[in-house]
Scaffold this active site. Structure first.
Site, PDB file in Angstrom:
ATOM      1  N   SER A 139       0.870  -1.188   0.000  1.00 35.17           N
ATOM      2  CA  SER A 139       0.000   0.000   0.000  1.00 35.17           C
ATOM      3  C   SER A 139       0.902   1.232   0.000  1.00 35.17           C
ATOM      4  O   SER A 139       1.509   1.549   1.020  1.00 35.17           O
ATOM      5  CB  SER A 139      -0.883   0.024   1.248  1.00 35.17           C
ATOM      6  OG  SER A 139      -1.631  -1.145   1.339  1.00 35.17           O
ATOM      7  N   LYS A 188      -6.978   1.815  -3.403  1.00 32.38           N
ATOM      8  CA  LYS A 188      -6.629   1.298  -2.067  1.00 32.38           C
ATOM      9  C   LYS A 188      -6.774   2.406  -1.018  1.00 32.38           C
ATOM     10  O   LYS A 188      -7.261   2.165   0.100  1.00 32.38           O
ATOM     11  CB  LYS A 188      -5.202   0.754  -2.096  1.00 32.38           C
ATOM     12  CG  LYS A 188      -4.627   0.368  -0.757  1.00 32.38           C
ATOM     13  CD  LYS A 188      -5.347  -0.799  -0.112  1.00 32.38           C
ATOM     14  CE  LYS A 188      -4.766  -1.103   1.264  1.00 32.38           C
ATOM     15  NZ  LYS A 188      -5.566  -2.072   1.998  1.00 32.38           N
ATOM     16  N   LYS A 207       0.104   5.554   8.147  1.00 29.11           N
ATOM     17  CA  LYS A 207       0.677   5.806   6.807  1.00 29.11           C
ATOM     18  C   LYS A 207      -0.432   5.918   5.772  1.00 29.11           C
ATOM     19  O   LYS A 207      -0.458   6.859   4.967  1.00 29.11           O
ATOM     20  CB  LYS A 207       1.625   4.637   6.437  1.00 29.11           C
ATOM     21  CG  LYS A 207       2.069   4.609   5.000  1.00 29.11           C
ATOM     22  CD  LYS A 207       2.447   3.203   4.551  1.00 29.11           C
ATOM     23  CE  LYS A 207       1.266   2.261   4.582  1.00 29.11           C
ATOM     24  NZ  LYS A 207       1.463   0.960   3.974  1.00 29.11           N
TER      25      LYS A 207
END
Ligand SMILES: NC(=O)c1ccc[n+]([C@@H]2O[C@H](COP(=O)([O-])OP(=O)(O)OC[C@H]3O[C@@H](n4cnc5c(N)ncnc54)[C@H](OP(=O)(O)O)[C@@H]3O)[C@@H](O)[C@H]2O)c1
Length: 297
Positions: free
Chosen positions: A96, A171, A239
């Protein structure tokens, strides 16, 4: 049979690589910490000493590492995958990472004659172990179709999202929902505790009706048991939500609720809880409310 390389044998990668192996593909692996690779080596995978060495003996190389910096390092850092470029090689980054990093890796790969897909996943390690991940793919449709059988060893919902970077964009949109849903579940349990409700009643009633979320279904019982062993860490969720907010900034979109969820994750990191599961945000909210979520007997 395509020869598959796999780089990044972490919480997710260990299961995804095993699925590829179970699918009958010859598999060569590398992980920065070799010890974590031992169970896969015992299961029949081969070891290579660097991402470059993995690429040299593979037709497709999958990377599943922490973040953008790690993805760039294994792709084109010293000893990286692209140093092992050869005709026909495909690089599939399933980490990701930011859409711009995915596009940067795709450009560097194209310059070496290597096709690249960004193909991040959704689903916990347990879901990965069952081969039931969601996979969202950016890159050329032709390369996507070429790689589809390998994706099918790892996932059940495989969505083509568009050109390079669009898998990573999808995502981020997906994890916006997950991050906020985990936060909402934690807020609900903390309010319930303070108001004198059994948290089990919250879990039960939200298993039906419009408040139903995967976040409460999977994380709720662990939060009540205070099991914060990592399935998806605070660091990784922080993140992802930071990358969501960066994308929102670029697009001129206000995301006030995502911003609040990210700040609670920041507090969890500041308290040294970064390696724990992201559901540990509940403990930050408990402190604010001066209460503890515990089952009533
Ligand atoms: N866990 C989940 O539920 C979940 C679900 C969907 C997506 N994801 C995403 O999947 C990716 C992997 O997550 P994870 O949960 O498997 O994390 P993890 O257990 O922390 O694994 C991270 C992997 O990246 C490697 N790595 C980190 N920095 C590196 C570097 N600079 N160079 C080379 N290798 C490096 C680690 O190597 P070492 O073993 O040496 O540390 C490890 O193999 C992340 O992008 C995460 O956001 C996770």
């Amino acid at each position: 049979m395509q020869r598959i390389g796999f780089i990044g044998i972490g919480l997710m990668g260990q299961h995804m690589a095993r699925r590829v192996l179970l699918g009958g593909y010859p598999l060569t692996i590398w992980n920065r910490t070799k010890d974590k690779a031992r169970p896969l080596l015992e299961a029949g995978a081969a070891w290579a000493d660097s991402p470059r060495a993995v690429a040299q003996v593979s037709d497709m190389v999958i990377t599943m590492v922490t973040d953008s910096t790690a993805s760039e390092q294994v792709a084109y850092g010293p000893g990286g995958v692209l140093e092992g470029a050869h005709p026909g090689l495909v690089l599939i980054d399933m980490s990701s990472i930011t859409p711009e990093t995915s596009r940067a890796i795709a450009e560097r790969a194209a310059a070496c004659g290597v096709a690249m897909l960004d193909a991040p996943v959704t689903g916990a390690p347990r879901v990965a172990a069952d081969g039931k991940l969601g996979i969202m793919v950016g890159g050329s449709r032709e390369t996507f179709e070429h790689c589809r059988p390998v994706f099918q060893t790892m996932g059940v919902k495989i969505v083509y999202a568009g050109l390079n970077g669009m898998g990573s964009t999808l995502k981020l949109v997906n994890n916006l929902i997950l991050g906020v849903a985990i936060h909402a579940s934690a807020e609900a349990l903390v309010l319930a505790a303070k108001a004198g409700l059994d948290p089990q009643a919250v879990i039960e009633i939200t298993s039906v009706g419009g408040a139903r979320t995967g976040a409460m279904e999977t994380r709720g019982p662990r939060m009540v048991k205070r099991d914060f062993s990592p399935h998806f860490s605070v660091n990784n969720m922080y993140k992802d939500l930071s990358n969501v907010l960066r994308l929102a900034e670029e697009c001129g979109v206000s995301l006030p609720v995502t911003g609040a969820a990210r700040e609670i994750l920041r507090a969890a990191k500041s308290q040294g809880k970064g390696e724990l599961d992201s559901s540990v945000v509940m403990t930050i909210l408990e402190t604010l409310a001066d209460t503890i979520v515990r089952p009533q007997v």
